[in-house]
Write a protein that holds these residues in place. Structure first.
Motif, PDB file in Angstrom:
ATOM      1  N   ARG A 287       0.832  -1.213   0.000  1.00  0.00           N
ATOM      2  CA  ARG A 287       0.000   0.000   0.000  1.00  0.00           C
ATOM      3  C   ARG A 287       0.857   1.251   0.000  1.00  0.00           C
ATOM      4  O   ARG A 287       0.545   2.250  -0.681  1.00  0.00           O
ATOM      5  CB  ARG A 287      -0.921  -0.036   1.227  1.00  0.00           C
ATOM      6  CG  ARG A 287      -1.835   1.167   1.375  1.00  0.00           C
ATOM      7  CD  ARG A 287      -2.760   1.275   0.178  1.00  0.00           C
ATOM      8  NE  ARG A 287      -3.652   2.408   0.299  1.00  0.00           N
ATOM      9  CZ  ARG A 287      -4.433   2.893  -0.668  1.00  0.00           C
ATOM     10  NH1 ARG A 287      -4.402   2.270  -1.890  1.00  0.00           N
ATOM     11  NH2 ARG A 287      -5.230   3.906  -0.476  1.00  0.00           N
ATOM     12  N   ASN A 288       1.922   1.187   0.754  1.00  0.00           N
ATOM     13  CA  ASN A 288       2.817   2.337   0.811  1.00  0.00           C
ATOM     14  C   ASN A 288       3.461   2.581  -0.550  1.00  0.00           C
ATOM     15  O   ASN A 288       3.628   3.748  -0.985  1.00  0.00           O
ATOM     16  CB  ASN A 288       3.888   2.080   1.879  1.00  0.00           C
ATOM     17  CG  ASN A 288       4.688   3.340   2.219  1.00  0.00           C
ATOM     18  OD1 ASN A 288       4.213   4.459   2.004  1.00  0.00           O
ATOM     19  ND2 ASN A 288       5.881   3.162   2.732  1.00  0.00           N
ATOM     20  N   GLU A 290       2.141   1.790  -3.442  1.00  0.00           N
ATOM     21  CA  GLU A 290       1.106   2.376  -4.303  1.00  0.00           C
ATOM     22  C   GLU A 290       0.934   3.862  -4.019  1.00  0.00           C
ATOM     23  O   GLU A 290       0.804   4.686  -4.944  1.00  0.00           O
ATOM     24  CB  GLU A 290      -0.207   1.641  -4.078  1.00  0.00           C
ATOM     25  CG  GLU A 290      -0.209   0.194  -4.573  1.00  0.00           C
ATOM     26  CD  GLU A 290      -1.513  -0.490  -4.276  1.00  0.00           C
ATOM     27  OE1 GLU A 290      -2.379   0.169  -3.651  1.00  0.00           O
ATOM     28  OE2 GLU A 290      -1.664  -1.683  -4.615  1.00  0.00           O
ATOM     29  N   LEU A 291       0.892   4.190  -2.710  1.00  0.00           N
ATOM     30  CA  LEU A 291       0.724   5.612  -2.361  1.00  0.00           C
ATOM     31  C   LEU A 291       1.919   6.431  -2.836  1.00  0.00           C
ATOM     32  O   LEU A 291       1.748   7.587  -3.283  1.00  0.00           O
ATOM     33  CB  LEU A 291       0.547   5.744  -0.839  1.00  0.00           C
ATOM     34  CG  LEU A 291      -0.759   5.153  -0.270  1.00  0.00           C
ATOM     35  CD1 LEU A 291      -0.744   5.213   1.252  1.00  0.00           C
ATOM     36  CD2 LEU A 291      -1.953   5.899  -0.824  1.00  0.00           C
ATOM     37  N   ASP A 292       3.109   5.843  -2.746  1.00  0.00           N
ATOM     38  CA  ASP A 292       4.296   6.571  -3.248  1.00  0.00           C
ATOM     39  C   ASP A 292       4.176   6.820  -4.754  1.00  0.00           C
ATOM     40  O   ASP A 292       4.507   7.914  -5.253  1.00  0.00           O
ATOM     41  CB  ASP A 292       5.563   5.761  -2.946  1.00  0.00           C
ATOM     42  CG  ASP A 292       5.916   5.783  -1.471  1.00  0.00           C
ATOM     43  OD1 ASP A 292       5.445   6.696  -0.752  1.00  0.00           O
ATOM     44  OD2 ASP A 292       6.660   4.888  -0.986  1.00  0.00           O
ATOM     45  N   GLN A 294       1.378   6.963  -6.424  1.00  0.00           N
ATOM     46  CA  GLN A 294       0.346   7.991  -6.636  1.00  0.00           C
ATOM     47  C   GLN A 294       0.883   9.379  -6.341  1.00  0.00           C
ATOM     48  O   GLN A 294       0.583  10.346  -7.051  1.00  0.00           O
ATOM     49  CB  GLN A 294      -0.860   7.682  -5.751  1.00  0.00           C
ATOM     50  CG  GLN A 294      -1.653   6.442  -6.166  1.00  0.00           C
ATOM     51  CD  GLN A 294      -2.821   6.152  -5.256  1.00  0.00           C
ATOM     52  OE1 GLN A 294      -3.039   6.904  -4.301  1.00  0.00           O
ATOM     53  NE2 GLN A 294      -3.557   5.067  -5.551  1.00  0.00           N
ATOM     54  N   GLN A 343      -6.373  12.840  -0.131  1.00  0.00           N
ATOM     55  CA  GLN A 343      -5.967  11.445  -0.287  1.00  0.00           C
ATOM     56  C   GLN A 343      -4.640  11.147   0.424  1.00  0.00           C
ATOM     57  O   GLN A 343      -4.457  10.091   1.042  1.00  0.00           O
ATOM     58  CB  GLN A 343      -5.858  11.117  -1.786  1.00  0.00           C
ATOM     59  CG  GLN A 343      -7.207  11.089  -2.498  1.00  0.00           C
ATOM     60  CD  GLN A 343      -7.054  10.809  -3.991  1.00  0.00           C
ATOM     61  OE1 GLN A 343      -5.930  10.648  -4.481  1.00  0.00           O
ATOM     62  NE2 GLN A 343      -8.177  10.775  -4.714  1.00  0.00           N
ATOM     63  N   ALA A 344      -3.713  12.138   0.310  1.00  0.00           N
ATOM     64  CA  ALA A 344      -2.419  11.949   0.998  1.00  0.00           C
ATOM     65  C   ALA A 344      -2.607  11.884   2.522  1.00  0.00           C
ATOM     66  O   ALA A 344      -1.985  11.076   3.233  1.00  0.00           O
ATOM     67  CB  ALA A 344      -1.463  13.080   0.621  1.00  0.00           C
ATOM     68  N   SER A 347      -3.962   8.591   3.457  1.00  0.00           N
ATOM     69  CA  SER A 347      -2.885   7.591   3.395  1.00  0.00           C
ATOM     70  C   SER A 347      -2.024   7.634   4.655  1.00  0.00           C
ATOM     71  O   SER A 347      -1.610   6.598   5.195  1.00  0.00           O
ATOM     72  CB  SER A 347      -2.026   7.839   2.155  1.00  0.00           C
ATOM     73  OG  SER A 347      -2.817   7.698   0.990  1.00  0.00           O
TER      74      SER A 347
END
Length: 398
Positions: A287-288, A290-292, A294, A343-344, A347
């Motif tokens: 997940r991290n 993916e967030l990176d 994004q 969103q950030a 996260s």
């Protein structure tokens, strides 16, 4: 009592008040003075007394010393208490000097020698003087001395107190040497006393032997009871040891089973927790990532938008219509930027929640470790209790 040859021998029934060895200075007319250890016997008798020269054996006339040397006793028969003094020697069985005084004669003696006590207290005072002589005998210059002066047909027994000034005579008693019948009667009385004492001692010995036999029988019974008690105690101790050993083995097996079961549960829970933790960490890492990605995409988009804004700003002066379009586009971009920021933030909250879960998993692992240590402590306590029981059993055996 009977005169010699007129009847059977009758023993004395006097109460002996004093019978001890006393050092006495003996003065004889044909020898030098010497100090001898004489047996002094003082007895009180309840009997009739005939103080004549032909008196019965053992009741020899007691002549009290007076200034004229005459006798205080006549030939009449007197009744009542008689105080009898006898002087003998262990070295010479025929050495005997006696003195007798009745209650009536004592009154004359009391007046003649200025005695202050009555007949009842007189024997104790005589005993006190004899004890003083015995105490002073060990001194170099004794303060109290006993003196026996032997003369023709009689003797004089005196108790003197010696000081630096003079010799004080506390008591002077005139005695008569024992003739053959008197000596025989005295020796017969002493033999009678010895036989009576022997009979008493024999009876006491027989009673003592009987008590000893009873005590031995009681001791044997007690020994048998003790042996039986020891056997019962040994059997009881054996049963107790076996029971304690069985209980100890059962407790040990149960503790080991509980420990093994707890260890299995701990390993199982540890493996499950470790698997869940690895899965959760892997999911969080994915997940991290993916967030990176994004965030990088959004940053790239932001950079692209910024370049567009720059281009639009440069073209601002050329056309108002383009400016309006650019402003609208800018507003849109700002809205998108806010959405990206939201969103950030979401996260970041998700990452924080995952970190809390990781901390909880680590705490669970720590609790499991502590549980294992507790179970090990219980096992050590069980081992210590078993050792204490073994020591107690050894003490019981000893």
């Amino acid at each position: 009592m009977s005169a010699p040859g007129t009847g059977a021998f009758q023993p004395e029934h006097a109460t002996v008040l004093y019978e001890k060895a006393v050092r006495v200075r003996v003065q004889r007319p044909d020898r030098e003075d010497c100090v001898e250890e004489l047996q002094v016997r003082l007895a009180l008798d309840q009997a009739q007394h005939q103080p004549s020269g032909s008196a019965t054996i053992g009741a020899v006339s007691g002549l009290l010393a007076r200034s004229d040397g005459s006798s205080l006793l006549g030939g009449q028969l007197l009744a009542g208490r008689i105080l009898r003094l006898q002087l003998t020697s262990e070295d010479d069985p025929f050495f005997l000097h006696t003195m007798e005084v009745s209650e009536e004669d004592f009154q004359t003696l009391k007046a003649d020698q200025a005695i202050l006590v009555d007949f009842g207290a007189f024997p104790q005072e005589v005993i006190a003087l004899l004890d003083e002589c015995a105490k002073s005998a060990i001194e170099a210059n004794p303060a109290f001395r006993a003196l026996l002066r032997l003369e023709a047909g009689f003797s004089t027994f005196s108790v003197l107190e010696v000081n630096k000034f003079k010799h004080l005579s506390h008591l002077t008693l005139r005695c008569r040497p024992g003739n053959d019948p008197a000596v025989k009667h005295y020796l017969a009385c002493r033999l009678w006393d010895v036989k009576a004492n022997r009979a008493t001692l024999a009876e006491s010995l027989q009673q003592t032997r009987a008590r000893l036999e009873e005590a031995e029988a009681a001791g044997q019974r007690q020994a048998a009871e003790l042996a039986e008690h020891r056997e019962r105690s040994a059997a009881s101790a054996g049963e107790m040891r076996n029971e304690q050993a069985a209980k100890l083995n059962s407790a040990k097996q149960q503790a080991l089973q509980e420990l093994e079961e707890a260890a299995r549960r701990f390993e199982s829970e540890k493996a499950a927790l470790e698997g869940r933790r690895v899965e959760q960490v892997s999911a969080l890492e994915a997940r991290n990532a993916e967030l990176d990605a994004q965030v990088r995409t959004l940053m790239e988009q932001k950079y692209g938008l910024d370049s567009k804004v720059s281009e639009l700003s440069a073209k601002h002066g050329s056309a108002s219509g383009e400016l309006s379009v650019a402003r609208e586009e800018l507003d849109k971009l700002r809205a998108q930027n806010k959405e990206l920021d939201a969103q950030a933030h979401a996260s970041e909250k998700t990452m924080h929640h995952d970190a809390v879960k990781i901390t909880a998993l680590e705490q669970q692992a720590k609790d499991a470790t502590e549980l294992l240590q507790t179970l090990r402590g219980r096992l050590e306590s069980s081992e210590a209790h078993r050792r204490a029981l073994e020591e107690s059993l050894q003490e019981t055996r000893s």
